[in-house]
Enzyme design. Structure first.
Site, PDB file in Angstrom:
ATOM      1  N   LYS A 117       0.826  -1.207   0.000  1.00 55.94           N
ATOM      2  CA  LYS A 117       0.000   0.000   0.000  1.00 55.94           C
ATOM      3  C   LYS A 117       0.862   1.259   0.000  1.00 55.94           C
ATOM      4  O   LYS A 117       0.477   2.284  -0.551  1.00 55.94           O
ATOM      5  CB  LYS A 117      -0.941  -0.019   1.203  1.00 55.94           C
ATOM      6  CG  LYS A 117      -2.032  -1.077   1.124  1.00 55.94           C
ATOM      7  CD  LYS A 117      -2.986  -0.958   2.285  1.00 55.94           C
ATOM      8  CE  LYS A 117      -4.156  -1.928   2.151  1.00 55.94           C
ATOM      9  NZ  LYS A 117      -3.745  -3.328   2.174  1.00 55.94           N
ATOM     10  N   GLU A 201      -2.681   6.560   8.058  1.00 51.96           N
ATOM     11  CA  GLU A 201      -3.330   7.581   7.243  1.00 51.96           C
ATOM     12  C   GLU A 201      -4.457   8.251   8.026  1.00 51.96           C
ATOM     13  O   GLU A 201      -4.979   7.690   8.992  1.00 51.96           O
ATOM     14  CB  GLU A 201      -3.861   7.004   5.936  1.00 51.96           C
ATOM     15  CG  GLU A 201      -4.934   5.979   6.065  1.00 51.96           C
ATOM     16  CD  GLU A 201      -5.355   5.407   4.707  1.00 51.96           C
ATOM     17  OE1 GLU A 201      -6.503   4.956   4.607  1.00 51.96           O
ATOM     18  OE2 GLU A 201      -4.540   5.391   3.769  1.00 51.96           O
ATOM     19  N   HIS A 236     -14.155  -3.428   9.080  1.00 52.92           N
ATOM     20  CA  HIS A 236     -13.531  -3.016   7.820  1.00 52.92           C
ATOM     21  C   HIS A 236     -13.724  -4.043   6.719  1.00 52.92           C
ATOM     22  O   HIS A 236     -13.034  -4.003   5.702  1.00 52.92           O
ATOM     23  CB  HIS A 236     -12.035  -2.731   8.015  1.00 52.92           C
ATOM     24  CG  HIS A 236     -11.747  -1.806   9.153  1.00 52.92           C
ATOM     25  ND1 HIS A 236     -12.097  -0.484   9.142  1.00 52.92           N
ATOM     26  CD2 HIS A 236     -11.175  -2.032  10.364  1.00 52.92           C
ATOM     27  CE1 HIS A 236     -11.733   0.076  10.284  1.00 52.92           C
ATOM     28  NE2 HIS A 236     -11.178  -0.848  11.041  1.00 52.92           N
ATOM     29  N   ARG A 293      -7.262  -8.019  -8.581  1.00 58.50           N
ATOM     30  CA  ARG A 293      -7.970  -9.290  -8.759  1.00 58.50           C
ATOM     31  C   ARG A 293      -9.441  -8.992  -8.999  1.00 58.50           C
ATOM     32  O   ARG A 293      -9.866  -7.836  -8.961  1.00 58.50           O
ATOM     33  CB  ARG A 293      -7.832 -10.153  -7.500  1.00 58.50           C
ATOM     34  CG  ARG A 293      -8.254  -9.411  -6.227  1.00 58.50           C
ATOM     35  CD  ARG A 293      -8.324 -10.304  -5.022  1.00 58.50           C
ATOM     36  NE  ARG A 293      -8.419  -9.566  -3.779  1.00 58.50           N
ATOM     37  CZ  ARG A 293      -9.513  -8.997  -3.295  1.00 58.50           C
ATOM     38  NH1 ARG A 293     -10.634  -9.057  -3.984  1.00 58.50           N
ATOM     39  NH2 ARG A 293      -9.508  -8.368  -2.137  1.00 58.50           N
TER      40      ARG A 293
END
Length: 649
Positions: A117, A201, A236, A293
């Site tokens: 990421k 973040e 999440h 994917r």
């Protein structure tokens, strides 16, 4: 390249989904299975199947060498990785290429770039995709992460730099929570992805999660196929998805779609991918990650575009150009998908294991069911607890929602605890109908979504009468009293641990019971394979299923299982003992205390992992730790005591 035979390096509903398209296209299929999946649906559907190894994924579905051996032995032209397992593993993609077998997905270098990421955000920023403030650096020391967290400000999100699906992710509201969040996220990330690198973040408090489906071929073509809203999540992980994302202007859709195409072009992408964004209340979007994917939620895009995305994957892998240009892609109607999990929302979404003793899917226009199980199959602790995906389609969003609510009401499941009632309440909630969507939806409406069923007590009364009628009232049989009506007393417990003390008094043509200060008139109406109850003159009727676990009442809002409690014992002590037990089969990750330690009520004692998630066992009361039966890494069985605790005097 002419693809004649495909090996599906996966299991469950995605393996079945790929087999369906291959069969339609005349392509032979090869399934693989672990010992736990020997009789699984995907094995039966494929043209041939090969054993990989034991039930543990690392010894079967994650065994790259064994998969390639099977692929060569079976004469496979291509491997479809599905999602999860090795689908985003660049080493596996490269190994397939080196073996001369087409990997139905992007090239290894693109997977690697998006797999981190941190690296992905750097690439996307360079490509001009909007970004959230954060830290994606290589210095992973607690000191550096703490410094960067203070710069970003709270609340913030700690995320695994590699992987997804909510693993290795923690929201940190204030600075003093950061240390524990880093430790837990690292453990989950290492366990799930083999890499404990983290990133930080800015955390948006009420964003929407909106993503864009992209597709690219080897001829320089890149397109986007609609957008999806995936805001309704727990831990999440997505629970409800829909396409197109409601409430977006045409201009915003185009802007997000074009940014997603740029993202794919920046890494020379090939095949199906999804670019995920956070959308704030002002309509500004920020890059979150790119999944290299096919997504779990791809069916909603298929329904609104009329395209088979697996067929697109096969075509691109064979070297063909994309079937449609951007101008030819049309979006019509609306689609909603829900993920049916074996889990208990009323117990903090604790995954459940067990056997699907009864399984009936809805039938009708505009409803699709993608599943990898059949009646009689077991849901184990080895893999993800998803049972199926239900997808509805309509000319507009309202019609799609109505069909979903109806479809969920027609599902009949027994033998295992599921989130079916929870899904029914979400899709039937006024805020969902109004498209008031954000990632805190479940938390905001938890009181309504997790409240006991309004039919719980009537269903319990019907079960109690059925037990009496069949002579199964246990230790409290029908009681005769001198010059007074007969009475019977039963205690029932549902699958969520709620108890129903029921005192029945014989009356003309039935029974009476007291509830919330009112007298309720009850009458049992005989009916085969159903429970019928006359309640104050109102006749209620539900299908039911009876097995050794009790009686499951198939209520309109979802099933509810009742069992009779015949020996109450010391309830408080029993509850305390249960709190110290493993909630399911899994692995002990960490003992957080030592024998002899004095602990306070609520203190974390042990961490275990099951179904790819961590669970913390906390002290139900203050006391002293007298035993820790298992070492870290040990396999533990459901119901096993993980710690012995002596209460304070």
């Amino acid at each position: 390249m002419n693809i004649k035979k495909v090996l599906i390096a996966n299991r469950g509903e995605i393996a079945c989904r790929v087999i369906d398209t291959c069969r339609r296209l005349g392509i032979a299929t090869v399934a693989v299975y672990s010992d736990a999946d020997r009789h699984a649906r995907h094995v039966a559907l494929a043209d041939e199947a090969f054993r990989l190894g034991p039930a543990e994924a690392r010894l079967s579905y994650l065994d790259t060498e064994r998969l390639l051996t099977v692929a060569k032995a079976s004469g496979t032209d291509a491997i479809h990785p599905g999602y999860g397992f090795l689908s985003e593993n660049p080493d596996f993609a490269q190994a397939c290429a080196d073996a001369g077998i087409a990997f139905i997905g992007p090239r290894a270098d693109a997977i690697a770039k998006m797999g981190s990421k941190s690296a992905a955000k750097a690439i996307m920023a360079k490509a001009g995709v909007p970004m959230l403030p954060g830290y994606h650096g290589d210095d992973q020391s607690d000191q550096r992460l703490t410094e960067e967290a203070n710069k970003i400000g709270y609340p913030l999100l700690v995320k695994a730099a590699f992987g997804g699906g909510g693993k290795g992710m923690r929201i940190v509201e204030k600075a003093e929570q950061l240390g524990a969040a880093l430790a837990t996220a690292r453990r989950e990330a290492q366990s799930a992805f083999g890499n404990d690198q983290l990133l930080l973040e800015r955390y948006l408090t009420a964003p929407r999660h909106v993503e864009v489906q992209v597709f690219a071929d080897d001829h320089g073509n890149v397109v986007y196929l609609s957008d999806r809203d995936c805001s309704i999540q727990r831990r999440h992980q997505k629970v409800v998805e829909e396409a197109p994302a409601p409430g977006l202007s045409d201009a915003l859709r185009a802007e997000m779609g074009e940014a997603s195409v740029k993202a794919a072009q920046a890494i020379n992408y090939l095949g199906a991918g999804t670019v995920e964004y956070l959308l704030d209340e002002q309509g500004r979007f920020y890059f979150m990650e790119m999944n290299t994917r096919l997504q779990v939620e791809h069916p909603v895009t298929e329904l609104v575009t009329g395209q088979d995305l697996v067929a697109w994957q096969l075509a691109v892998a064979a070297g063909e150009p994309l079937p449609l240009s951007q101008e030819q892609i049309k979006v019509q109607g609306h689609a909603v998908e829900v993920r049916l999990y074996a889990e208990d929302p009323q117990r903090d979404f604790l995954p459940a294991t067990g056997t699907l003793a009864r399984l009936r899917w809805p039938e009708g226009d505009g409803v699709r069911v993608d599943t990898g199980v059949i009646e009689g199959d077991a849901i184990t602790a080895y893999y993800d607890p998803m049972i199926a995906k239900l997808i509805s389609f309509g000319d507009d969003r309202l019609m799609a929602i109505r069909r979903m609510v109806q479809a969920l009401g027609q599902c009949e499941l027994a033998g295992i605890t599921t989130n079916l009632p929870f899904l029914h309440r979400i899709t039937d909630h006024p805020a969902f109908a109004a498209a008031d969507l954000h990632t805190g939806f479940i938390e905001q409406h938890s009181d309504a979504l997790l409240a006991p069923s309004q039919d719980a007590w009537p269903a319990a009364w019907a079960v109690a009468l059925a037990l009496l009628q069949q002579g199964d009232s246990g230790d409290v049989p029908l009681g005769w009293r001198l010059n007074a009506p007969a009475r019977a007393q039963l205690l029932l417990e549902d699958e969520h641990g709620e108890r129903y003390p029921i005192l029945l008094t014989a009356a003309d043509h039935g029974w009476t019971t007291e509830h919330n200060g009112d007298t309720v008139q009850l009458a049992q109406v005989p009916c085969r394979n159903r429970l019928r109850l006359e309640l104050n003159g109102h006749l209620k009727s539900w299908p039911c299923h009876r097995d050794e676990q009790g009686i499951t009442v198939l209520l309109p809002g979802g099933p509810l299982r009742f069992a009779q409690v015949t020996h109450q014992g010391e309830q408080s002590q029993g509850d305390a003992d249960k709190a110290l037990q493993a909630p399911m089969n899994g692995t002990l990750v960490a003992n957080l205390v030592n024998v002899g330690d004095a602990v306070s009520a609520g203190q974390a004692l042990v961490v275990m992992e099951a179904m790819k998630m961590e669970y913390t066992i906390s002290a139900p009361f203050a006391g002293t730790v007298t035993a820790l039966p298992f070492a870290e890494g040990a396999q533990v069985a459901d119901g096993t005591a993980l710690v012995a605790l002596e209460a304070e005097a």
